[in-house]
Design an enzyme around this catalytic site. Sequence first.
Site, PDB file in Angstrom:
ATOM      1  N   SER A  15      13.020  83.996 -25.747  1.00  0.00           N
ATOM      2  CA  SER A  15      12.822  84.294 -27.165  1.00  0.00           C
ATOM      3  C   SER A  15      13.566  85.557 -27.583  1.00  0.00           C
ATOM      4  O   SER A  15      13.666  86.516 -26.823  1.00  0.00           O
ATOM      5  CB  SER A  15      11.340  84.478 -27.446  1.00  0.00           C
ATOM      6  OG  SER A  15      11.198  85.094 -28.699  1.00  0.00           O
ATOM      7  N   LEU A  16      14.063  85.532 -28.799  1.00  0.00           N
ATOM      8  CA  LEU A  16      14.756  86.708 -29.349  1.00  0.00           C
ATOM      9  C   LEU A  16      13.797  87.638 -30.074  1.00  0.00           C
ATOM     10  O   LEU A  16      14.152  88.761 -30.401  1.00  0.00           O
ATOM     11  CB  LEU A  16      15.838  86.245 -30.340  1.00  0.00           C
ATOM     12  CG  LEU A  16      16.851  85.245 -29.787  1.00  0.00           C
ATOM     13  CD1 LEU A  16      17.870  84.906 -30.848  1.00  0.00           C
ATOM     14  CD2 LEU A  16      17.533  85.795 -28.559  1.00  0.00           C
ATOM     15  N   LYS A  66       2.797  75.447 -33.045  1.00  0.00           N
ATOM     16  CA  LYS A  66       2.562  75.864 -34.443  1.00  0.00           C
ATOM     17  C   LYS A  66       1.552  74.999 -35.187  1.00  0.00           C
ATOM     18  O   LYS A  66       0.801  75.506 -36.017  1.00  0.00           O
ATOM     19  CB  LYS A  66       3.886  75.862 -35.223  1.00  0.00           C
ATOM     20  CG  LYS A  66       4.778  77.035 -34.885  1.00  0.00           C
ATOM     21  CD  LYS A  66       6.067  77.018 -35.693  1.00  0.00           C
ATOM     22  CE  LYS A  66       6.968  78.162 -35.247  1.00  0.00           C
ATOM     23  NZ  LYS A  66       8.275  78.157 -35.922  1.00  0.00           N
ATOM     24  N   ASP A 102       7.526  81.459 -41.672  1.00  0.00           N
ATOM     25  CA  ASP A 102       8.757  80.641 -41.714  1.00  0.00           C
ATOM     26  C   ASP A 102       9.069  80.247 -43.159  1.00  0.00           C
ATOM     27  O   ASP A 102      10.239  80.056 -43.524  1.00  0.00           O
ATOM     28  CB  ASP A 102       8.584  79.351 -40.899  1.00  0.00           C
ATOM     29  CG  ASP A 102       8.668  79.587 -39.394  1.00  0.00           C
ATOM     30  OD1 ASP A 102       9.225  80.617 -38.976  1.00  0.00           O
ATOM     31  OD2 ASP A 102       8.164  78.728 -38.644  1.00  0.00           O
ATOM     32  N   GLY A 127      14.201  66.081 -38.892  1.00  0.00           N
ATOM     33  CA  GLY A 127      13.138  66.684 -38.096  1.00  0.00           C
ATOM     34  C   GLY A 127      11.831  66.718 -38.866  1.00  0.00           C
ATOM     35  O   GLY A 127      11.825  66.709 -40.107  1.00  0.00           O
ATOM     36  N   GLY A 130       7.091  71.719 -36.710  1.00  0.00           N
ATOM     37  CA  GLY A 130       6.587  72.890 -37.426  1.00  0.00           C
ATOM     38  C   GLY A 130       7.640  73.507 -38.332  1.00  0.00           C
ATOM     39  O   GLY A 130       7.353  73.894 -39.475  1.00  0.00           O
ATOM     40  N   ARG A 156       5.742  60.730 -37.043  1.00  0.00           N
ATOM     41  CA  ARG A 156       5.565  62.170 -37.288  1.00  0.00           C
ATOM     42  C   ARG A 156       6.081  62.542 -38.684  1.00  0.00           C
ATOM     43  O   ARG A 156       5.484  63.351 -39.384  1.00  0.00           O
ATOM     44  CB  ARG A 156       6.302  62.966 -36.214  1.00  0.00           C
ATOM     45  CG  ARG A 156       5.823  64.387 -36.104  1.00  0.00           C
ATOM     46  CD  ARG A 156       6.422  65.054 -34.882  1.00  0.00           C
ATOM     47  NE  ARG A 156       6.006  66.444 -34.755  1.00  0.00           N
ATOM     48  CZ  ARG A 156       6.565  67.300 -33.918  1.00  0.00           C
ATOM     49  NH1 ARG A 156       7.548  66.900 -33.126  1.00  0.00           N
ATOM     50  NH2 ARG A 156       6.141  68.537 -33.857  1.00  0.00           N
TER      51      ARG A 156
HETATM   52  P1  NDP Z   1       8.935  71.114 -32.861  1.00  0.00           P
HETATM   53  O1  NDP Z   1       8.829  70.995 -31.371  1.00  0.00           O
HETATM   54  O2  NDP Z   1       7.703  71.196 -33.676  1.00  0.00           O
HETATM   55  O3  NDP Z   1       9.844  69.893 -33.447  1.00  0.00           O
HETATM   56  C1  NDP Z   1      11.038  69.503 -32.819  1.00  0.00           C
HETATM   57  C2  NDP Z   1      11.790  68.523 -33.707  1.00  0.00           C
HETATM   58  O4  NDP Z   1      13.038  68.178 -33.081  1.00  0.00           O
HETATM   59  C3  NDP Z   1      11.046  67.207 -33.919  1.00  0.00           C
HETATM   60  O5  NDP Z   1      11.377  66.723 -35.204  1.00  0.00           O
HETATM   61  C4  NDP Z   1      11.630  66.327 -32.810  1.00  0.00           C
HETATM   62  O6  NDP Z   1      11.530  64.966 -33.081  1.00  0.00           O
HETATM   63  C5  NDP Z   1      13.073  66.752 -32.880  1.00  0.00           C
HETATM   64  N1  NDP Z   1      13.799  66.461 -31.654  1.00  0.00           N
HETATM   65  C6  NDP Z   1      13.770  67.176 -30.507  1.00  0.00           C
HETATM   66  N2  NDP Z   1      14.600  66.622 -29.599  1.00  0.00           N
HETATM   67  C7  NDP Z   1      15.146  65.539 -30.190  1.00  0.00           C
HETATM   68  C8  NDP Z   1      16.082  64.555 -29.756  1.00  0.00           C
HETATM   69  N3  NDP Z   1      16.630  64.580 -28.544  1.00  0.00           N
HETATM   70  N4  NDP Z   1      16.455  63.585 -30.639  1.00  0.00           N
HETATM   71  C9  NDP Z   1      15.918  63.561 -31.879  1.00  0.00           C
HETATM   72  N5  NDP Z   1      15.021  64.460 -32.343  1.00  0.00           N
HETATM   73  C10 NDP Z   1      14.639  65.444 -31.506  1.00  0.00           C
HETATM   74  O7  NDP Z   1       9.848  72.392 -33.089  1.00  0.00           O
HETATM   75  P2  NDP Z   1      10.004  73.307 -34.407  1.00  0.00           P
HETATM   76  O8  NDP Z   1       9.903  72.454 -35.613  1.00  0.00           O
HETATM   77  O9  NDP Z   1       9.134  74.482 -34.297  1.00  0.00           O
HETATM   78  O10 NDP Z   1      11.523  73.801 -34.214  1.00  0.00           O
HETATM   79  C11 NDP Z   1      12.619  72.910 -34.447  1.00  0.00           C
HETATM   80  C12 NDP Z   1      13.923  73.695 -34.387  1.00  0.00           C
HETATM   81  O11 NDP Z   1      13.932  74.667 -35.434  1.00  0.00           O
HETATM   82  C13 NDP Z   1      14.101  74.477 -33.084  1.00  0.00           C
HETATM   83  O12 NDP Z   1      15.461  74.421 -32.738  1.00  0.00           O
HETATM   84  C14 NDP Z   1      13.695  75.880 -33.448  1.00  0.00           C
HETATM   85  O13 NDP Z   1      14.368  76.803 -32.638  1.00  0.00           O
HETATM   86  C15 NDP Z   1      14.163  75.950 -34.897  1.00  0.00           C
HETATM   87  N6  NDP Z   1      13.395  76.921 -35.703  1.00  0.00           N
HETATM   88  C16 NDP Z   1      14.052  78.017 -36.179  1.00  0.00           C
HETATM   89  C17 NDP Z   1      13.406  78.932 -36.966  1.00  0.00           C
HETATM   90  C18 NDP Z   1      14.166  80.111 -37.480  1.00  0.00           C
HETATM   91  O14 NDP Z   1      13.523  81.064 -37.931  1.00  0.00           O
HETATM   92  N7  NDP Z   1      15.481  80.089 -37.498  1.00  0.00           N
HETATM   93  C19 NDP Z   1      11.987  78.792 -37.323  1.00  0.00           C
HETATM   94  C20 NDP Z   1      11.370  77.573 -36.793  1.00  0.00           C
HETATM   95  C21 NDP Z   1      12.071  76.694 -35.994  1.00  0.00           C
HETATM   96  P3  NDP Z   1      10.264  64.123 -32.520  1.00  0.00           P
HETATM   97  O15 NDP Z   1       9.105  64.474 -33.411  1.00  0.00           O
HETATM   98  O16 NDP Z   1      10.693  62.706 -32.677  1.00  0.00           O
HETATM   99  O17 NDP Z   1      10.046  64.543 -31.090  1.00  0.00           O
END
Ligand code: NDP
Length: 297
Positions: A15-16, A66, A102, A127, A130, A156
Amino acid sequence: MTKRVVLIGHPVAHSLSGAMQQAAFDELGIDARYELWDRAPIELADAVAGLRSDDFLGANVTIPHKERVVPMVDRLTEEASSTGAVNTITREGKRLIGHNTDVAGFKVALDRLVGRQKMPKQAVVLGAGGGARAVVFGLIREGFQRVIVFNRHLHRAEGLVKHFGRAAAHMELRAMPWHESIIESEIAKTKILVNATSIGLTADVSPVSPEVLNDELLVFDLIYARTRLLRDADAVGATTLDGELMLLHQGAAAFTLWTGQPAPLELMQGKLAEARAGGLRSAEGEPTGEPVVAAAE
Ligand code: NDP
């Protein structure tokens, strides 16, 4: 007594937020330590219960907790209850308050992405986790009229749409199945494309093929790196933004909630830039079990 703030996620090692938040505490002379707590889902309730003691200022919550943490706190702010996701916890006596910073982070990013143009009314969101919940809530609040959510597991995305049912009653918020041809036709009708999946976080891949992108698009990737999606979008002349600004501003808002003080934004941004120069591509949390790879810049 040194106060404690913890990041609860699984995993959290890369984590950053630690570097950014600790530097901010030190700069303002706040006697607090930011700790990383790697807790599997089964350990989450105990971890959250532990925050009720006087040592703690609060916590951040990240992937994959989350949404799961929502019923474990005593009160939710409007953003946390509207999104159904908590990324920050504060303490009032023994009571825990769940916040979602967020949402504030996304608002700053959206405004930067759109710049001086008129705020669009249509968006495609990839997506439904969270992060996507904060994005969709931000778009609803901003007055968007049509938001289409694609997710690998359609149920979802449908759950997300249902959650926002009342808030989105005046507009079109729809879940659609993850088929390239449907994504392509929706992107062709929209101005804003947001990647809120973790596709591109641990490997240099894009959620969509470059052919579906065009120079009119505004593309925001929540991932804190120049992902393949952003590089493909740059190549066709689209406007792009990565997750740095959102990460910075969600962190700054959390810092203020814990300490009651304005966050030292420049310093925190500098720490993020240092981490980026060090090759980390994660925003917050990595998908369980997958290694973090260096950013392909
Ligand atoms: P979650 O674990 O809650 O959700 C992950 C999402 O990615 C789901 O929609 C999941 O789909 C999808 N996903 C993961 N792998 C795959 C794949 N191989 N193919 C298709 N869909 C995939 O994570 P978050 O929502 O918390 O975070 C999502 C992204 O956003 C991360 O990269 C995180 O680092 C980034 N983020 C950045 C923030 C910022 O401040 N810049 C703040 C919050 C998040 P499924 O439901 O089908 O598994």
